[in-house]
Design an enzyme around this catalytic site. Structure first.
Site, mmCIF file in Angstrom:
data_model
loop_
_atom_site.group_PDB
_atom_site.id
_atom_site.type_symbol
_atom_site.label_atom_id
_atom_site.label_comp_id
_atom_site.label_asym_id
_atom_site.label_seq_id
_atom_site.Cartn_x
_atom_site.Cartn_y
_atom_site.Cartn_z
ATOM 1 N N ASP A 139 0.888 -1.151 0.194
ATOM 2 C CA ASP A 139 -0.046 0.122 -0.015
ATOM 3 C C ASP A 139 0.745 1.301 0.024
ATOM 4 O O ASP A 139 0.484 2.490 0.706
ATOM 5 C CB ASP A 139 -0.876 0.097 1.279
ATOM 6 C CG ASP A 139 -1.839 -0.987 1.183
ATOM 7 O OD1 ASP A 139 -1.768 -1.966 0.374
ATOM 8 O OD2 ASP A 139 -3.057 -1.140 1.791
ATOM 9 N N ASP B 236 -0.451 -4.228 -3.927
ATOM 10 C CA ASP B 236 -1.434 -3.041 -3.920
ATOM 11 C C ASP B 236 -0.474 -1.747 -3.734
ATOM 12 O O ASP B 236 -1.257 -0.789 -3.027
ATOM 13 C CB ASP B 236 -2.565 -3.217 -2.836
ATOM 14 C CG ASP B 236 -3.384 -4.474 -2.999
ATOM 15 O OD1 ASP B 236 -3.197 -5.052 -3.968
ATOM 16 O OD2 ASP B 236 -4.041 -4.783 -2.061
#
Length: 361
Positions: free
Chosen positions: A170, A191
């Site tokens: 992230d 991600d």
């Protein structure tokens, strides 16, 4: 084209006929940017500026600020957890390899890390944003890492030039609003560009780190993460990630993206993809059977990772008009003209980019 006259009118200000010559591992050449007539405050953790911490400089700005203020960061590593609640800030370093904002913080996708933006009209130039929590030097199991963003964007009208975003999971929380990234570096494994942002990534470098996700591809286990996890939620949702003339490289393996929400939208145009990109390319994640709603697109990309043999059958093919709309900042992220209100050197750079588009599909 309608913007060409404006571009030529502005070009005399600070003409960047070859923007690549103004970018290195350190960032943009600042000699032109420093000519902008804006109030400047200087931050030095060594005490040779107006403030020792970045947050103190931010806090000094009036809450109702309506004029651009430059926060100039002297070389150094700033161990801070910064929150910006005030608009019209330019935060600038001269060399991204020598100006780092970092913090060791993990676990919360929307609040962990060194930097959170909650205010409109923000510009960052030549700065590294780094979360030091996951200090991974080689491939490790997915279970051993945690969510650790380096930057969290929760506001509209933000742009980043020559910046670096470094973490593992992230990394760049591109959550809300319209954003423009020019010649930035983004590193991660899982991600690591994610959220519901409406953003263009122009001439950026994407570096894939190696982390195991135990994901099955073509009936075999791949050590693969995900570059994007975009969160568009409906046909009316205007969000999406567009990568124009970027480079994907690294030491790991990754999908170009997974569907973070049911109408996920990601476009790669003219991007050089190394073999870190897995053959399947995209993953439906929890939305299997709804793949007709995704907009996962690749156009005119090159490199071993751009070979579409083995790609998912449901990857989209858009018309030239649809691709043009997404590639053009004026139609996708700047339809109300907010980027023309940036400091003059950035306006010149922006319009020079528009001239270079030339709609070549």
């Amino acid at each position: 084209m309608k913007y060409l006259t404006t571009a030529l009118a502005l070009s005399f200000l600070y003409l960047f006929t070859d923007t690549s010559s103004h970018f290195s591992s350190g960032g943009f050449d600042m000699k032109d940017f420093n000519k902008d007539r804006v109030k400047t405050v200087v931050v030095s953790h060594r005490g040779t500026g107006d403030f020792r911490t970045i947050q103190a400089a931010i806090d000094s700005i009036p809450s109702n600020n309506n004029n651009w203020i430059k926060i100039y960061l002297k070389h150094g590593t700033y161990n801070e957890k910064i929150v910006i609640e005030k608009q019209m800030i330019v935060m600038q370093g001269n060399d991204a390899s020598k100006v780092t904002i970092q913090y060791n913080d993990a676990g919360l996708a929307n609040s962990s890390g060194p930097f959170r933006l909650n205010a409109e009209y923000f510009v960052a130039i030549n700065i590294t944003f780094k979360n030091t929590y996951n200090n991974i030097k080689q491939t490790v199991p997915y279970k051993d890492i945690k969510v650790a963003p380096s930057a969290i964007l929760m506001a509209d009208k933000a742009s980043f030039y020559g910046c670096r975003f470094i973490s593992v999971q992230d990394t760049l929380a591109d959550l809300l609003g319209r954003h423009y990234f020019h010649k930035c570096y983004i590193e991660g494994a899982v991600d690591f560009i994610w959220g519901r942002g409406q953003s263009i990534y122009q001439n950026c470098v994407i570096n894939v780190k190696g982390v195991t996700s135990k994901k099955m591809v073509n009936n075999r286990e791949m050590l693969a993460g995900f570059i994007t996890a975009q969160g568009r939620e409906s046909e009316q949702d205007t969000s999406g990630f567009v990568f124009n003339k970027c480079v994907i490289k690294g030491t790991g393996k990754a999908f170009l993206g997974r569907a973070y929400r049911g109408y996920s939208r990601v476009v790669f145009y003219g991007t050089h993809m190394s073999n870190v990109v897995v053959p399947q390319g995209w993953d439906a994640w929890h939305y299997k059977g709804q793949d007709d709603k995704f907009t996962f697109v690749e156009v005119n990309s090159t490199g071993k990772g751009a070979n579409k043999k083995g790609r998912v059958r449901w990857e989209k093919n858009l018309s030239a008009k649809e691709v043009d709309f997404l590639l053009n900042p004026q139609t996708f992220v700047d339809n109300d003209g907010w980027m023309a209100t940036l400091p003059s050197a950035l306006v010149s750079l922006y319009y020079n980019h528009l001239q270079s588009l030339s709609f070549r599909i």
